[in-house]
Motif scaffolding. Structure first.
Motif, PDB file in Angstrom:
ATOM      1  N   PHE A  32      42.481 -34.113  -3.834  1.00 38.93           N
ATOM      2  CA  PHE A  32      43.432 -33.874  -2.757  1.00 38.93           C
ATOM      3  C   PHE A  32      42.869 -33.020  -1.627  1.00 38.93           C
ATOM      4  O   PHE A  32      42.149 -32.056  -1.853  1.00 38.93           O
ATOM      5  N   VAL A  33      43.258 -33.386  -0.416  1.00 41.93           N
ATOM      6  CA  VAL A  33      43.074 -32.553   0.764  1.00 41.93           C
ATOM      7  C   VAL A  33      44.362 -31.772   0.966  1.00 41.93           C
ATOM      8  O   VAL A  33      45.457 -32.318   0.835  1.00 41.93           O
ATOM      9  N   ILE A  34      44.240 -30.500   1.270  1.00 44.40           N
ATOM     10  CA  ILE A  34      45.401 -29.667   1.576  1.00 44.40           C
ATOM     11  C   ILE A  34      45.322 -29.258   3.041  1.00 44.40           C
ATOM     12  O   ILE A  34      44.253 -28.858   3.522  1.00 44.40           O
ATOM     13  N   ALA A  35      46.438 -29.378   3.714  1.00 48.23           N
ATOM     14  CA  ALA A  35      46.473 -29.069   5.142  1.00 48.23           C
ATOM     15  C   ALA A  35      47.658 -28.183   5.482  1.00 48.23           C
ATOM     16  O   ALA A  35      48.663 -28.155   4.769  1.00 48.23           O
ATOM     17  N   TRP A  36      47.513 -27.475   6.575  1.00 52.00           N
ATOM     18  CA  TRP A  36      48.612 -26.726   7.164  1.00 52.00           C
ATOM     19  C   TRP A  36      48.980 -27.385   8.505  1.00 52.00           C
ATOM     20  O   TRP A  36      48.106 -27.678   9.315  1.00 52.00           O
ATOM     21  N   PHE A  37      50.266 -27.581   8.668  1.00 50.72           N
ATOM     22  CA  PHE A  37      50.812 -28.071   9.927  1.00 50.72           C
ATOM     23  C   PHE A  37      51.833 -27.052  10.420  1.00 50.72           C
ATOM     24  O   PHE A  37      52.297 -26.201   9.664  1.00 50.72           O
ATOM     25  N   ARG A  38      52.194 -27.162  11.672  1.00 51.45           N
ATOM     26  CA  ARG A  38      53.265 -26.306  12.197  1.00 51.45           C
ATOM     27  C   ARG A  38      54.117 -27.114  13.159  1.00 51.45           C
ATOM     28  O   ARG A  38      53.660 -28.097  13.748  1.00 51.45           O
ATOM     29  N   GLN A  39      55.354 -26.675  13.291  1.00 49.04           N
ATOM     30  CA  GLN A  39      56.283 -27.408  14.149  1.00 49.04           C
ATOM     31  C   GLN A  39      57.264 -26.452  14.820  1.00 49.04           C
ATOM     32  O   GLN A  39      57.846 -25.577  14.166  1.00 49.04           O
ATOM     33  N   VAL A  40      57.420 -26.656  16.104  1.00 47.76           N
ATOM     34  CA  VAL A  40      58.424 -25.956  16.888  1.00 47.76           C
ATOM     35  C   VAL A  40      59.573 -26.918  17.105  1.00 47.76           C
ATOM     36  O   VAL A  40      59.359 -28.114  17.334  1.00 47.76           O
ATOM     37  N   LEU A  41      60.775 -26.418  17.039  1.00 50.92           N
ATOM     38  CA  LEU A  41      61.965 -27.266  17.192  1.00 50.92           C
ATOM     39  C   LEU A  41      61.867 -28.087  18.474  1.00 50.92           C
ATOM     40  O   LEU A  41      61.628 -27.543  19.557  1.00 50.92           O
ATOM     41  N   GLY A  42      62.024 -29.389  18.328  1.00 52.66           N
ATOM     42  CA  GLY A  42      61.992 -30.269  19.480  1.00 52.66           C
ATOM     43  C   GLY A  42      60.614 -30.802  19.830  1.00 52.66           C
ATOM     44  O   GLY A  42      60.473 -31.599  20.760  1.00 52.66           O
ATOM     45  N   LYS A  43      59.604 -30.345  19.086  1.00 53.39           N
ATOM     46  CA  LYS A  43      58.245 -30.807  19.341  1.00 53.39           C
ATOM     47  C   LYS A  43      57.681 -31.496  18.103  1.00 53.39           C
ATOM     48  O   LYS A  43      58.210 -31.355  16.999  1.00 53.39           O
ATOM     49  N   GLU A  44      56.611 -32.240  18.307  1.00 57.23           N
ATOM     50  CA  GLU A  44      55.974 -32.920  17.192  1.00 57.23           C
ATOM     51  C   GLU A  44      55.251 -31.943  16.280  1.00 57.23           C
ATOM     52  O   GLU A  44      54.830 -30.867  16.717  1.00 57.23           O
ATOM     53  N   ARG A  45      55.131 -32.342  15.021  1.00 56.18           N
ATOM     54  CA  ARG A  45      54.394 -31.528  14.071  1.00 56.18           C
ATOM     55  C   ARG A  45      52.912 -31.515  14.447  1.00 56.18           C
ATOM     56  O   ARG A  45      52.336 -32.568  14.708  1.00 56.18           O
ATOM     57  N   GLU A  46      52.317 -30.326  14.478  1.00 57.66           N
ATOM     58  CA  GLU A  46      50.938 -30.146  14.922  1.00 57.66           C
ATOM     59  C   GLU A  46      50.047 -29.758  13.755  1.00 57.66           C
ATOM     60  O   GLU A  46      50.382 -28.845  12.990  1.00 57.66           O
ATOM     61  N   GLY A  47      48.906 -30.412  13.635  1.00 54.39           N
ATOM     62  CA  GLY A  47      47.946 -30.044  12.603  1.00 54.39           C
ATOM     63  C   GLY A  47      47.245 -28.754  12.948  1.00 54.39           C
ATOM     64  O   GLY A  47      46.814 -28.564  14.089  1.00 54.39           O
ATOM     65  N   VAL A  48      47.119 -27.862  11.974  1.00 55.81           N
ATOM     66  CA  VAL A  48      46.495 -26.564  12.177  1.00 55.81           C
ATOM     67  C   VAL A  48      45.110 -26.509  11.527  1.00 55.81           C
ATOM     68  O   VAL A  48      44.122 -26.170  12.166  1.00 55.81           O
ATOM     69  N   SER A  49      45.068 -26.879  10.241  1.00 56.35           N
ATOM     70  CA  SER A  49      43.805 -26.795   9.516  1.00 56.35           C
ATOM     71  C   SER A  49      43.915 -27.605   8.235  1.00 56.35           C
ATOM     72  O   SER A  49      45.008 -27.830   7.722  1.00 56.35           O
ATOM     73  N   VAL A  93      57.448 -23.136  12.468  1.00 48.58           N
ATOM     74  CA  VAL A  93      57.574 -23.302  11.022  1.00 48.58           C
ATOM     75  C   VAL A  93      56.261 -23.906  10.532  1.00 48.58           C
ATOM     76  O   VAL A  93      55.809 -24.928  11.068  1.00 48.58           O
ATOM     77  N   TYR A  94      55.669 -23.268   9.544  1.00 49.20           N
ATOM     78  CA  TYR A  94      54.386 -23.712   9.009  1.00 49.20           C
ATOM     79  C   TYR A  94      54.609 -24.441   7.685  1.00 49.20           C
ATOM     80  O   TYR A  94      55.306 -23.950   6.797  1.00 49.20           O
ATOM     81  N   TYR A  95      53.991 -25.623   7.584  1.00 50.82           N
ATOM     82  CA  TYR A  95      54.133 -26.469   6.410  1.00 50.82           C
ATOM     83  C   TYR A  95      52.780 -26.667   5.718  1.00 50.82           C
ATOM     84  O   TYR A  95      51.761 -26.838   6.381  1.00 50.82           O
ATOM     85  N   CYS A  96      52.821 -26.690   4.414  1.00 49.59           N
ATOM     86  CA  CYS A  96      51.669 -27.049   3.597  1.00 49.59           C
ATOM     87  C   CYS A  96      51.867 -28.495   3.140  1.00 49.59           C
ATOM     88  O   CYS A  96      52.983 -28.893   2.788  1.00 49.59           O
ATOM     89  N   ALA A  97      50.795 -29.278   3.165  1.00 49.40           N
ATOM     90  CA  ALA A  97      50.896 -30.681   2.796  1.00 49.40           C
ATOM     91  C   ALA A  97      49.669 -31.100   1.997  1.00 49.40           C
ATOM     92  O   ALA A  97      48.565 -30.561   2.200  1.00 49.40           O
ATOM     93  N   ALA A  98      49.880 -32.060   1.116  1.00 49.45           N
ATOM     94  CA  ALA A  98      48.787 -32.593   0.301  1.00 49.45           C
ATOM     95  C   ALA A  98      48.608 -34.075   0.595  1.00 49.45           C
ATOM     96  O   ALA A  98      49.593 -34.809   0.731  1.00 49.45           O
ATOM     97  N   GLY A  99      47.355 -34.492   0.679  1.00 50.43           N
ATOM     98  CA  GLY A  99      47.070 -35.904   0.948  1.00 50.43           C
ATOM     99  C   GLY A  99      45.697 -36.267   0.435  1.00 50.43           C
ATOM    100  O   GLY A  99      45.040 -35.471  -0.224  1.00 50.43           O
ATOM    101  N   ASN A 100      45.270 -37.475   0.791  1.00 49.90           N
ATOM    102  CA  ASN A 100      43.999 -37.984   0.296  1.00 49.90           C
ATOM    103  C   ASN A 100      42.955 -38.210   1.384  1.00 49.90           C
ATOM    104  O   ASN A 100      41.861 -38.682   1.105  1.00 49.90           O
ATOM    105  N   PHE A 101      43.315 -37.874   2.631  1.00 50.89           N
ATOM    106  CA  PHE A 101      42.408 -38.111   3.745  1.00 50.89           C
ATOM    107  C   PHE A 101      42.123 -36.805   4.473  1.00 50.89           C
ATOM    108  O   PHE A 101      43.042 -36.037   4.771  1.00 50.89           O
TER     109      PHE A 101
END
Length: 122
Positions: A32-49, A93-101
């Protein structure tokens, strides 16, 4: 389905630091790849790392490069995001996500946490 769980958000002054944690049982194998994204209300989710599973290769968005550091502890199933020299524009708002890419594209991640709020303000 098991989901990642974020913690560590809060209110911090500009120039301050926070460390976000992501409890990711089952997702810290080399698969798995683990990533952090963030999102401001009304805007698209942005990849951080993001960080790869096998070799620990990291990638950062230009907006956070040199200020944020992602790391993972596969023994304890944890991923961290150390955020230094925080700016008001890091508020989100910061989100943690898991994926394969190994890519900062939210569409490539199918396991998401609930998010943790980070507010940078004086």
């Amino acid at each position: 389905q098991v989901q990642p769980v974020e913690s560590g958000g809060g209110l911090v002054q500009p120039g301050g630091s926070l460390r976000l944690s992501c409890a990711a049982p089952g997702f810290t194998s080399s698969y798995f790849v683990i990533a952090w994204f963030r999102q401001v209300l009304g805007k698209e989710r942005e990849g951080v790392s993001c960080i790869s599973g096998s070799s620990g290769i990291t990638y950062y968005a230009d907006s956070v490069k040199g200020r944020f550091t992602i790391s993972r502890d596969n023994v304890n199933n944890m991923v961290y995001l150390q955020m230094n020299n925080l700016k008001p524009e890091d508020t989100a708002v910061y989100y943690c996500a898991a994926g394969n890419f190994f890519v900062l594209d939210a569409r490539k991640y199918d396991r998401w946490g609930q998010g943790t709020q980070v507010t940078v303000s004086s």
